[in-house]
Write a protein that holds these residues in place. Sequence first.
Motif, PDB file in Angstrom:
ATOM      1  N   VAL A 189      11.851   9.445   9.794  1.00  0.00           N
ATOM      2  CA  VAL A 189      11.394   9.937   8.499  1.00  0.00           C
ATOM      3  C   VAL A 189      12.361   9.617   7.374  1.00  0.00           C
ATOM      4  CG1 VAL A 189       9.990  11.780   9.478  1.00  0.00           C
ATOM      5  CG2 VAL A 189      12.371  12.225   8.930  1.00  0.00           C
ATOM      6  N   VAL A 190      13.667   9.558   7.647  1.00  0.00           N
ATOM      7  CA  VAL A 190      14.642   9.302   6.591  1.00  0.00           C
ATOM      8  C   VAL A 190      14.431   7.896   6.038  1.00  0.00           C
ATOM      9  CG1 VAL A 190      17.089   9.082   6.035  1.00  0.00           C
ATOM     10  CG2 VAL A 190      16.320  10.895   7.561  1.00  0.00           C
ATOM     11  N   GLY A 191      14.363   7.804   4.705  1.00  0.00           N
ATOM     12  CA  GLY A 191      14.040   6.556   4.059  1.00  0.00           C
ATOM     13  C   GLY A 191      12.550   6.368   3.856  1.00  0.00           C
ATOM     14  N   GLY A 192      11.775   7.309   4.373  1.00  0.00           N
ATOM     15  CA  GLY A 192      10.328   7.254   4.213  1.00  0.00           C
ATOM     16  C   GLY A 192       9.876   7.914   2.925  1.00  0.00           C
ATOM     17  N   GLY A 193       8.621   8.326   2.905  1.00  0.00           N
ATOM     18  CA  GLY A 193       8.063   8.920   1.697  1.00  0.00           C
ATOM     19  C   GLY A 193       7.276  10.180   2.001  1.00  0.00           C
ATOM     20  N   LEU A 194       7.324  11.111   1.075  1.00  0.00           N
ATOM     21  CA  LEU A 194       6.595  12.378   1.171  1.00  0.00           C
ATOM     22  C   LEU A 194       5.540  12.442   0.078  1.00  0.00           C
ATOM     23  CD1 LEU A 194       6.220  15.453   1.986  1.00  0.00           C
ATOM     24  CD2 LEU A 194       7.978  15.923   0.260  1.00  0.00           C
ATOM     25  N   ARG A 195       4.324  12.817   0.458  1.00  0.00           N
ATOM     26  CA  ARG A 195       3.286  13.127  -0.527  1.00  0.00           C
ATOM     27  C   ARG A 195       3.007  14.625  -0.465  1.00  0.00           C
ATOM     28  NH1 ARG A 195      -0.320   9.814   0.978  1.00  0.00           N
ATOM     29  NH2 ARG A 195       0.316   8.180  -0.485  1.00  0.00           N
ATOM     30  N   THR A 198       2.645  15.442   3.555  1.00  0.00           N
ATOM     31  CA  THR A 198       2.547  14.393   4.569  1.00  0.00           C
ATOM     32  C   THR A 198       3.740  13.460   4.395  1.00  0.00           C
ATOM     33  OG1 THR A 198       1.026  13.230   3.061  1.00  0.00           O
ATOM     34  CG2 THR A 198       0.058  14.395   4.926  1.00  0.00           C
ATOM     35  N   VAL A 199       4.476  13.239   5.484  1.00  0.00           N
ATOM     36  CA  VAL A 199       5.633  12.350   5.468  1.00  0.00           C
ATOM     37  C   VAL A 199       5.282  11.068   6.203  1.00  0.00           C
ATOM     38  CG1 VAL A 199       8.027  12.038   6.217  1.00  0.00           C
ATOM     39  CG2 VAL A 199       7.264  14.272   5.359  1.00  0.00           C
ATOM     40  N   PHE A 200       5.618   9.939   5.582  1.00  0.00           N
ATOM     41  CA  PHE A 200       5.365   8.626   6.180  1.00  0.00           C
ATOM     42  C   PHE A 200       6.681   7.907   6.462  1.00  0.00           C
ATOM     43  CE2 PHE A 200       1.362   9.801   4.441  1.00  0.00           C
ATOM     44  CZ  PHE A 200       0.419   9.216   5.267  1.00  0.00           C
ATOM     45  N   THR A 201       6.648   7.001   7.408  1.00  0.00           N
ATOM     46  CA  THR A 201       7.872   6.379   7.892  1.00  0.00           C
ATOM     47  C   THR A 201       8.569   5.511   6.855  1.00  0.00           C
ATOM     48  OG1 THR A 201       6.555   4.570   8.819  1.00  0.00           O
ATOM     49  CG2 THR A 201       7.110   6.395  10.290  1.00  0.00           C
ATOM     50  N   ASP A 202       7.830   4.999   5.871  1.00  0.00           N
ATOM     51  CA  ASP A 202       8.433   4.170   4.827  1.00  0.00           C
ATOM     52  C   ASP A 202       7.551   4.218   3.591  1.00  0.00           C
ATOM     53  OD1 ASP A 202       6.438   1.828   4.998  1.00  0.00           O
ATOM     54  OD2 ASP A 202       7.207   1.896   7.048  1.00  0.00           O
ATOM     55  N   ARG A 203       8.080   3.694   2.505  1.00  0.00           N
ATOM     56  CA  ARG A 203       7.347   3.765   1.247  1.00  0.00           C
ATOM     57  C   ARG A 203       6.103   2.876   1.258  1.00  0.00           C
ATOM     58  NH1 ARG A 203      10.172   6.372  -2.719  1.00  0.00           N
ATOM     59  NH2 ARG A 203       8.092   6.626  -3.569  1.00  0.00           N
ATOM     60  N   HIS A 204       6.125   1.807   2.051  1.00  0.00           N
ATOM     61  CA  HIS A 204       4.950   0.929   2.126  1.00  0.00           C
ATOM     62  C   HIS A 204       3.765   1.654   2.732  1.00  0.00           C
ATOM     63  CE1 HIS A 204       2.481  -2.633   2.702  1.00  0.00           C
ATOM     64  NE2 HIS A 204       2.343  -2.286   3.978  1.00  0.00           N
ATOM     65  N   THR A 205       3.982   2.344   3.869  1.00  0.00           N
ATOM     66  CA  THR A 205       2.866   3.053   4.492  1.00  0.00           C
ATOM     67  C   THR A 205       2.447   4.254   3.644  1.00  0.00           C
ATOM     68  OG1 THR A 205       4.437   4.286   5.886  1.00  0.00           O
ATOM     69  CG2 THR A 205       3.418   2.328   6.833  1.00  0.00           C
ATOM     70  N   LEU A 206       3.382   4.858   2.919  1.00  0.00           N
ATOM     71  CA  LEU A 206       3.014   5.934   1.993  1.00  0.00           C
ATOM     72  C   LEU A 206       2.023   5.420   0.955  1.00  0.00           C
ATOM     73  CD1 LEU A 206       3.605   8.885   0.870  1.00  0.00           C
ATOM     74  CD2 LEU A 206       5.256   7.754  -0.635  1.00  0.00           C
ATOM     75  N   ALA A 207       2.346   4.289   0.349  1.00  0.00           N
ATOM     76  CA  ALA A 207       1.462   3.717  -0.670  1.00  0.00           C
ATOM     77  C   ALA A 207       0.127   3.286  -0.072  1.00  0.00           C
ATOM     78  CB  ALA A 207       2.150   2.540  -1.349  1.00  0.00           C
ATOM     79  N   ALA A 208       0.182   2.683   1.120  1.00  0.00           N
ATOM     80  CA  ALA A 208      -1.042   2.180   1.742  1.00  0.00           C
ATOM     81  C   ALA A 208      -1.981   3.302   2.164  1.00  0.00           C
ATOM     82  CB  ALA A 208      -0.679   1.314   2.951  1.00  0.00           C
ATOM     83  N   SER A 209      -1.454   4.527   2.305  1.00  0.00           N
ATOM     84  CA  SER A 209      -2.267   5.647   2.779  1.00  0.00           C
ATOM     85  C   SER A 209      -3.030   6.366   1.665  1.00  0.00           C
ATOM     86  CB  SER A 209      -1.363   6.674   3.477  1.00  0.00           C
ATOM     87  OG  SER A 209      -0.540   7.357   2.523  1.00  0.00           O
ATOM     88  N   ARG A 210      -2.837   5.972   0.421  1.00  0.00           N
ATOM     89  CA  ARG A 210      -3.379   6.761  -0.696  1.00  0.00           C
ATOM     90  C   ARG A 210      -4.885   6.906  -0.642  1.00  0.00           C
ATOM     91  NH1 ARG A 210       0.783   3.745  -4.755  1.00  0.00           N
ATOM     92  NH2 ARG A 210       2.576   5.116  -4.365  1.00  0.00           N
ATOM     93  N   ALA A 211      -5.600   5.839  -0.359  1.00  0.00           N
ATOM     94  CA  ALA A 211      -7.062   5.922  -0.331  1.00  0.00           C
ATOM     95  C   ALA A 211      -7.534   6.791   0.831  1.00  0.00           C
ATOM     96  CB  ALA A 211      -7.662   4.522  -0.229  1.00  0.00           C
TER      97      ALA A 211
END
Length: 203
Positions: free
Chosen positions: A101-107, A157-170
């Motif tokens: 999770v560290v270095g990932g993203g939280l929504r 919701t916590v994602f493993t990195d910022r790319h998957t955080l952004a890709a999960s928006r829809a």
Amino acid sequence: MFVRTVYATGDPALLDSALRALNSQGHDLLEERPGYRGAGVFVDRELGKLLTVSWWESEEAQVNSDEVMRERRPALLEPFAASVAVEHYRVAVFHALPRPVVGGGLRVARLEFDPRDADLLADTFHATALPRLETVPGLARTALLLDHERGRGIAGTVFTDRHTLAASRAALCAIRRSGTAKARATVVALEEFEVVHADAHTM
């Protein structure tokens, strides 16, 4: 499980000073408190926002830690914090997958609901939203925190990195839409943060 959140805003240029204090003195203070079960530190470096979340095994442990942290918090957050808001929640749902999770993203979705619908919201999140969230690539953790008396909540919701955080928006938009409609809840704010630290453990 119970949670205390601290939401601070300030000059982005001074954010790192607060992070250094929280990761050293702040961490040590929390570790000394009975009933402490971990914490998370999340930032929006561009806007100058800091969110900390501390986890407690009981409401008594959370309350007992409040006085100490209330006295020490201003020094930890200076000179960064221009505003500080502290809130308390009960953990309705916590689900962690064995992923970094560290270095990932939280929504964070901030919710409002009729207090009489608190159980409906928790049940809907667990039975309807959670199975769908588990299919979203990169998901590492998710939690639902509720303030039953005020009718407020946080879905994180916590994602493993910022790319998957952004890709999960829809995908997460669709899950929120159907979930809040079923639970009669309203999303009043939506934010994203970088994960600096996260070590909550509920067992």
